[in-house]
Design an enzyme around this catalytic site. Structure first.
Site, short mmCIF file in Angstrom:
data_model
loop_
_atom_site.label_atom_id
_atom_site.label_comp_id
_atom_site.label_asym_id
_atom_site.label_seq_id
_atom_site.Cartn_x
_atom_site.Cartn_y
_atom_site.Cartn_z
N GLU A 39 89.84 58.07 -4.94
CA GLU A 39 89.64 58.46 -5.55
C GLU A 39 89.24 59.99 -5.54
O GLU A 39 87.86 59.69 -5.71
CB GLU A 39 89.73 58.49 -6.85
CG GLU A 39 90.27 58.81 -7.77
CD GLU A 39 90.70 58.91 -9.18
OE1 GLU A 39 90.24 57.04 -9.91
OE2 GLU A 39 90.50 59.22 -10.34
N ARG A 271 85.03 42.93 -3.47
CA ARG A 271 84.25 43.93 -2.62
C ARG A 271 82.59 43.50 -2.99
O ARG A 271 82.45 42.22 -3.12
CB ARG A 271 84.80 45.06 -4.23
CG ARG A 271 83.66 44.59 -5.90
CD ARG A 271 84.39 45.13 -6.60
NE ARG A 271 83.99 46.17 -7.08
CZ ARG A 271 84.40 48.22 -7.08
NH1 ARG A 271 85.79 47.33 -6.39
NH2 ARG A 271 84.19 48.89 -7.00
N LYS A 281 81.51 54.97 -8.68
CA LYS A 281 80.46 56.32 -9.13
C LYS A 281 80.55 56.76 -10.21
O LYS A 281 79.90 58.17 -10.80
CB LYS A 281 82.19 56.63 -8.27
CG LYS A 281 82.32 56.92 -6.48
CD LYS A 281 83.60 57.64 -6.95
CE LYS A 281 84.88 56.58 -6.57
NZ LYS A 281 86.29 57.07 -6.36
P1 ATP Z 1 83.94 52.87 -8.22
O1 ATP Z 1 84.59 51.86 -9.04
O2 ATP Z 1 82.72 53.32 -7.32
O3 ATP Z 1 84.83 54.24 -9.00
P2 ATP Z 1 86.63 52.69 -6.70
O4 ATP Z 1 87.43 50.90 -6.32
O5 ATP Z 1 87.17 53.24 -7.92
O6 ATP Z 1 85.52 52.39 -7.07
P3 ATP Z 1 88.33 54.07 -4.89
O7 ATP Z 1 87.85 55.85 -4.65
O8 ATP Z 1 89.47 54.19 -5.81
O9 ATP Z 1 86.94 54.12 -5.63
O10 ATP Z 1 87.96 53.12 -3.83
C1 ATP Z 1 88.11 53.40 -2.07
C2 ATP Z 1 89.11 52.57 -1.72
O11 ATP Z 1 87.37 52.27 -1.74
C3 ATP Z 1 89.39 51.50 -2.87
O12 ATP Z 1 90.84 51.05 -1.89
C4 ATP Z 1 88.68 50.51 -2.93
O13 ATP Z 1 89.28 48.70 -2.96
C5 ATP Z 1 87.54 50.54 -2.00
N1 ATP Z 1 86.03 49.95 -2.50
C6 ATP Z 1 85.92 50.55 -3.76
N2 ATP Z 1 84.71 49.64 -3.88
C7 ATP Z 1 83.97 49.31 -3.63
C8 ATP Z 1 82.93 48.32 -3.09
N3 ATP Z 1 82.09 47.75 -3.67
N4 ATP Z 1 83.45 47.56 -1.83
C9 ATP Z 1 84.39 47.47 -1.25
N5 ATP Z 1 85.83 48.04 -1.24
C10 ATP Z 1 85.34 49.02 -2.30
MG MG Z 2 88.92 53.37 -8.34
#
Ligand code: ATP
Ligand code: MG
Length: 567
Positions: A39, A271, A281
Site C-alpha cells: 500500500e 511476518r 510504516k
Molecule cells: P505496515 O504494517 O508496516 O504498514 P503492511 O503490511 O501494512 O505493513 P503493506 O504495504 O500492506 O504493508 O505490505 C505489502 C506486503 O508486504 C504485504 O504482502 C505484507 O504482508 C508484506 N509485509 C509487510 N510487513 C511485513 C513484515 N514485517 N514481514 C514480512 N512481510 C511483510
Molecule cells: Mg497494510
C-alpha cells in the site's frame, strides 16, 4: 548497483515453496504468478524486503513472474512520493538477481476500479450484496463478538432493484461519507467475524493519487485484494499470518464473482519482526514527522532506502531473507542475524582503506622531513584481482588514540612507552617519548622507525605483536564521518506497551572529523569501503567534492555482543 555479489545461495525449501513445487509438478497453473502488493502509504522496510524476496524468489525459482501491485484503495493515506520510492526500492532489491523475472511489471489496484465496480453489481444481482444504511459504529455493534451471534442489518433484505439503484447513486456522489456502505451478504452467525456481512465498498469524497476525483466510493482491502489477484491471474497470493482469518472471505469473493480458471489461492507466512527496531510504516512515519530521524532514508531507519544510504547492499538483504527462511510461526529475529549478513557481504566486496577516526600525532624522528615513501597496500585480501594501491608514509603521522596506552593494560599489544608496533604495510616503530600539554593530555608521540622492516627489507620478517593503522599527516584528507548505531537501547522497544520514545538510543549518531588516506578523495558513491580495523563505510549522498562524508554501515565486530557478555 554494481556492488552486488554473485547470486544468493540456493533457496531453502519451505512450506510455501513445497506447495508451489507440487503445483508445478501437477501443472495446476499455466504459469506461476506471484505478486508483491504494497500500500503506497509509506516507504518499504526490511519486513517488506522479506516478502519481496519470497515472492520474486519463487517467481525466479519456478520460471514464473511476480507483479508489483500498488494496493492503492485507500485515498486518504496514499501519496505519489511513496509510489515512486516503492518502485525504486523493489527494483534496487531485485536488480541483477531475479534474472528471468526482469523488471517487475507494475500494476495498480486502482486500474481495476471499474471492473471491481462491475463485480459488485454482479454480487448485488446474485442477491449476495446489499446497500446498508448503518453507521460504522452500528455495523461493529451488530457484528458482535466472535463468541456471540451477530445481528443482521435492517437493510439486509433490500430488493435487488433497490440495491442496484442505491449503489449507482453512491457512485454518483449523492450520499455523504459514512452514510452508506455496500456489504457482502454472507453469514451473520459465522464464528469468523470477517464473514459477518463484511463491508466491501465505502463512500469517501477524497481525491485519489491515481484516479483523481473520478471516484467517491472505494473498495475495501479484502474485496479489492483477492479480486485484483484474480484479474491478474495470480496463482499464489502470499501474505502475512494476520490474513489467515481473512482467507475464507478471500475464497468466498473469488468464487462468488466468477469462474476463474485457474483461480488464485492465499498462503500465509509469519511476518518479520526484528530486535532493536520498529517495523510498521505508521510508526516509522512518526519517527520522521517528529524529527527523531532526518527522514525515511535516515541510515538508522529499517527502511530499504535508509539501509541503502547506510551502505547495506541488496545482496546482503537478499541473503538475510534467505537465511531467516519462511515459517508459520511468529518469532522475533535478532538484528545480529541481519548484521551478520551485512558483514559477510561487505567483507567480500569492500575496498580496504586506512583512516584514523580519533587522531593522535606521531613523529618518526629518524625519518627525514619532506620525504615521502610509498607503501603498497592491499585493496581486498579476499580478492587478488582488486590489486594494491600506494599510500604515502612521511615523518608525521596520525594514529588512533586507542592504539596508544601510556600505562598499558595487561596484554595490550599496541603502542606503549618503549614498546614497538608495526604500522600496517609499512615500518615497525618504537615509542621513545610521550609529549603532553599543560593539562597532562598526550599530544604527540616521538618514535623511531626500523627503516629495514618494510616489505622487502632485511628485517621485514621481524615479528611484533601489534599492527595498527595510520595516515600520513601531510597527506590526510579531512572527512566527516557519521557513526551510526542502533536506534533503540532495548531489544523490544514496545515491550509491554512501552512508549518507544522512552528507549531511544542517545548515541545512535555521532559525527566526527576523521583523517582519511588521500585515495579516498576519489571515493565512489557506489563503492563500499572497509576502514581497516574499524568498520565498513560508504560515501553519503550529502558529500561534496573535496568534502566527503562517510556513513558507518557497520562495525567489524558486534560491539553489542561484548556489551551483553559484560552484563
Ligand atoms: P505496515 O504494517 O508496516 O504498514 P503492511 O503490511 O501494512 O505493513 P503493506 O504495504 O500492506 O504493508 O505490505 C505489502 C506486503 O508486504 C504485504 O504482502 C505484507 O504482508 C508484506 N509485509 C509487510 N510487513 C511485513 C513484515 N514485517 N514481514 C514480512 N512481510 C511483510
Ligand atoms: Mg497494510
Amino acid at each position: 548497483m554494481s556492488n552486488d555479489t554473485p547470486a544468493a545461495p540456493a533457496a531453502p525449501s519451505d512450506f510455501i515453496r513445497d506447495v508451489v513445487a507440487q503445483h508445478v509438478a501437477d501443472a495446476s497453473y499455466p504459469k506461476i504468478l506471484t505478486r508483491f502488493p504494497p500500500e503506497p502509504n509509506g516507504y518499504l522496510h526490511i519486513g517488506h524486503a522479506k516478502s519481496i524476496c519470497l515472492n520474486f524468489g519463487i517467481a525466479r525459482e519456478f520460471g514464473g513472474a511476480c507483479n508489483l501491485r500498488m494496493d492503492d484503495t485507500n485515498p486518504t493515506k496514499e501519496d505519489m512520493e511513496y509510489v515512486e520510492s516503492i518502485i525504486f526500492d523493489v527494483n534496487w532489491l531485485i536488480a541483477g538477481w531475479a534474472d528471468g523475472v526482469k523488471t517487475p511489471q507494475l500494476f495498480h489496484a486502482s486500474d481495476y476500479f471499474e471492473q471491481l465496480y462491475g463485480f459488485a453489481v454482479t454480487l448485488i444481482k446474485k442477491g449476495v450484496a446489499f446497500v446498508c444504511d448503518l453507521t460504522g459504529e452500528q455495523i461493529a455493534e451488530f457484528r458482535g463478538a466472535p463468541g456471540d451471534l451477530g445481528r443482521p442489518s435492517p437493510d439486509r433484505d433490500r430488493s435487488v432493484e433497490e440495491n442496484l439503484d442505491l449503489f449507482a447513486r453512491m457512485r454518483a456522489g449523492e450520499f455523504a461519507d459514512g452514510t452508506k456502505t455496500l456489504r457482502a451478504k454472507i453469514d451473520m452467525a459465522s464464528p469468523n467475524i470477517h464473514l459477518r456481512d463484511p463491508v466491501i465498498y465505502r463512500i469517501r469524497h477524497t481525491e485519489h493519487q491515481a484516479t483523481g476525483n473520478q471516484w467517491c466510493i472505494y473498495p475495501m482491502y479484502d474485496y479489492a485484494h483477492c479480486l485484483s489477484d484474480a484479474i491478474e491471474g495470480i496463482s499464489h497470493s502470499i501474505c502475512t499470518l494476520e490474513f489467515e482469518v481473512h482467507r475464507p472471505l478471500y475464497d468466498w469473493l473469488v468464487d462468488e464473482v466468477g469462474l476463474w480458471n485457474p483461480r488464485p489461492r492465499q498462503y500465509e507466512f509469519a511476518r518479520l519482526s526484528l530486535t532493536y527496531t520498529l517495523m510498521s510504516k505508521r510508526k516509522l512515519l512518526q519517527l520522521v514527522e517528529e524529527k527523531i530521524v532526518t527522514g525515511w532514508d535516515d541510515p538508522r531507519m529499517p527502511t530499504i532506502c535508509g539501509m541503502r544510504r547506510r551502505g547495506v547492499t541488496a545482496s546482503a538483504l537478499r541473503n538475510f531473507a534467505y537465511h531467516i527462511g519462511v515459517t508459520k510461526y511468529m518469532s522475533l529475529t535478532d538484528v545480529a542475524v541481519l548484521e551478520h549478513a551485512i558483514r559477510e557481504d561487505l567483507n567480500k566486496i569492500a575496498q580496504r582503506r586506512l583512516a584514523v577516526l580519533r587522531p593522535l600525532k606521531v613523529v618518526i624522528t629518524n625519518f627525514p622531513e619532506g620525504k615521502t615513501e610509498q607503501c603498497a597496500a592491499v585493496n581486498n585480501p579476499g580478492d587478488e584481482t582488486a590489486g594494491t594501491r600506494e599510500i604515502p608514509f612521511t615523518r608525521e603521522m596520525w594514529i588512533e588514540q586507542d592504539d596508544f596506552m601510556e600505562v598499558p593494560a595487561p596484554k595490550y599489544f599496541r603502542l606503549k612507552p618503549g614498546g614497538e608496533v608495526r604500522l600496517k604495510y609499512a615500518f615497525i616503530i618504537k615509542c621513545d617519548e610521550v609529549v603532553k600539554d599543560a593539562d597532562g593530555k598526550v599530544t604527540e608521540l616521538r618514535c623511531t622507525a626500523d627503516l629495514d622492516s618494510k616489505t622487502g627489507g632485511p628485517t621485514a620478517g621481524r615479528k611484533v605483536k601489534g599492527t595498527i593503522h595510520w595516515v600520513s599527516a601531510a597527506h590526510a584528507l579531512d572527512g566527516e564521518v557519521r557513526l551510526y548505531d542502533r536506534l533503540f537501547t532495548e531489544s523490544e522497544p514496545e515491550k509491554d506497551g512501552r512508549d518507544f520514545k522512552t528507549v531511544l538510543n542517545p548515541h545512535s549518531l555521532e559525527v566526527i572529523t576523521a583523517k582519511l588516506e588521500p585515495s579516498l578523495r576519489d571515493a565512489r558513491a557506489d563503492a563500499r569501503y572497509q576502514f581497516e580495523r574499524l568498520a565498513y563505510f560508504t560515501l553519503d549522498a550529502d558529500s561534496k567534492p573535496g568534502a566527503p562524508i562517510f556513513n558507518r554501515t557497520i562495525t567489524l565486530k558486534d560491539a553489542w555482543a561484548k556489551e551483553a557478555q559484560r552484563g
